[in-house]
Structures are given as structure tokens and as C-alpha cells.
Design a protein around this motif. Structure first.
Motif, PDB file in Angstrom:
ATOM      1  N   MET A   1       0.788  -1.043   0.026  1.00  0.00           N
ATOM      2  CA  MET A   1      -0.269   0.053  -0.124  1.00  0.00           C
ATOM      3  C   MET A   1       0.814   1.313  -0.139  1.00  0.00           C
ATOM      4  N   ARG A   2       0.433   2.119  -0.761  1.00  0.00           N
ATOM      5  CA  ARG A   2       1.234   3.672  -0.747  1.00  0.00           C
ATOM      6  C   ARG A   2       0.633   4.553  -0.036  1.00  0.00           C
ATOM      7  N   GLY A   3       1.461   5.381   0.652  1.00  0.00           N
ATOM      8  CA  GLY A   3       1.009   6.448   1.654  1.00  0.00           C
ATOM      9  C   GLY A   3       0.035   7.496   0.857  1.00  0.00           C
ATOM     10  N   VAL A   4       0.139   7.514  -0.347  1.00  0.00           N
ATOM     11  CA  VAL A   4      -0.851   8.485  -1.040  1.00  0.00           C
ATOM     12  C   VAL A   4      -1.926   8.151  -0.899  1.00  0.00           C
ATOM     13  N   TRP A   5      -2.436   6.826  -0.940  1.00  0.00           N
ATOM     14  CA  TRP A   5      -3.831   6.215  -0.889  1.00  0.00           C
ATOM     15  C   TRP A   5      -4.586   6.696   0.066  1.00  0.00           C
ATOM     16  N   ASP A  24      -2.190  13.840   6.937  1.00  0.00           N
ATOM     17  CA  ASP A  24      -0.684  13.411   6.801  1.00  0.00           C
ATOM     18  C   ASP A  24      -0.663  12.083   7.539  1.00  0.00           C
ATOM     19  N   LEU A  25       0.612  11.657   6.927  1.00  0.00           N
ATOM     20  CA  LEU A  25       1.038  10.355   7.999  1.00  0.00           C
ATOM     21  C   LEU A  25       2.186  10.901   8.633  1.00  0.00           C
TER      22      LEU A  25
END
Length: 110
Positions: A1-5, A24-25
Motif C-alpha cells: 500500500m502506498r502512503g498517497v492512498w 498527513d502520515l
């Protein structure tokens, strides 16, 4: 999974109440050779532009009216621990805590 998701995805608490959107993460550095990054949580709320620009953190110096405005807008941002994430759906993220149990994000990032 990508953070942008995660960015922009809605967050719903255990009671089905809206927490806001992921802005934000939050990662921590895990020492090692090489060091790695571990996801510890999500910043959620209604307004996240000021935080992404750095205005809600003490380390950002900028025009005081912008700093004051962005800090005021982010006052309702909440921190969701990664361990509280129950389900990641296409439309939203469900968490195991109540919205009232979440800490203010500015308390985490200081």
C-alpha cells in the motif's frame, strides 16, 4: 500500500461519526543499518494545508498572520494511532476509537 492512498480519505470512528480526512502520515525512525521508517499514525481533520506547509509546528517561521490562521484552522486536527485503524476501505478508514478519545494532533507533533 502506498502512503498517497491514505491522503484525502475519510475517517470514521467506532460509532460511525466522521473524524475528518487524512491530511498527513506520521512516521518514526527505527534505528538500524540502514534505518527504516515505521508508520505510527494519521493526522485527520477538516483543514490540513497549513500543517502540510509546516505552519502548525513551532519550527516553521513565517508571517505571523499566516501562522496564527493555520494554527487556528488546525485546532481540531486529531491523531489516529496506526494500531487503532480497523479497516481501510475504498471510501473511508474505520478506527476502533471514539472521536472524543483521539488526541489533538498538535500535542503529538510538538
Amino acid at each position: 500500500m502506498r502512503g498517497v492512498w491514505f491522503i484525502g480519505r475519510g475517517v470514521v470512528d467506532r460509532d460511525g461519526r466522521n473524524v475528518g480526512y487524512v491530511h498527513d502520515l506520521v512516521f518514526r525512525i527505527v534505528p538500524g543499518d540502514p534505518p527504516r521508517f515505521e508508520l505510527v499514525g494519521l493526522e485527520c481533520g477538516k483543514a490540513g494545508v497549513g500543517d502540510r506547509l509546516g505552519y502548525t509546528r513551532d519550527t516553521m517561521a513565517g508571517p505571523w498572520p499566516l501562522t496564527a490562521l493555520f494554527r487556528w484552522l488546525s485546532r481540531r486536527s486529531r491523531f489516529v494511532e496506526w494500531s487503532a485503524v480497523r479497516r481501510i476501505g475504498r471510501e473511508r478508514i474505520e478506527i476502533s476509537k471514539s472521536r472524543d478519545e483521539l488526541e489533538r494532533f498538535t500535542e503529538i507533533s510538538s
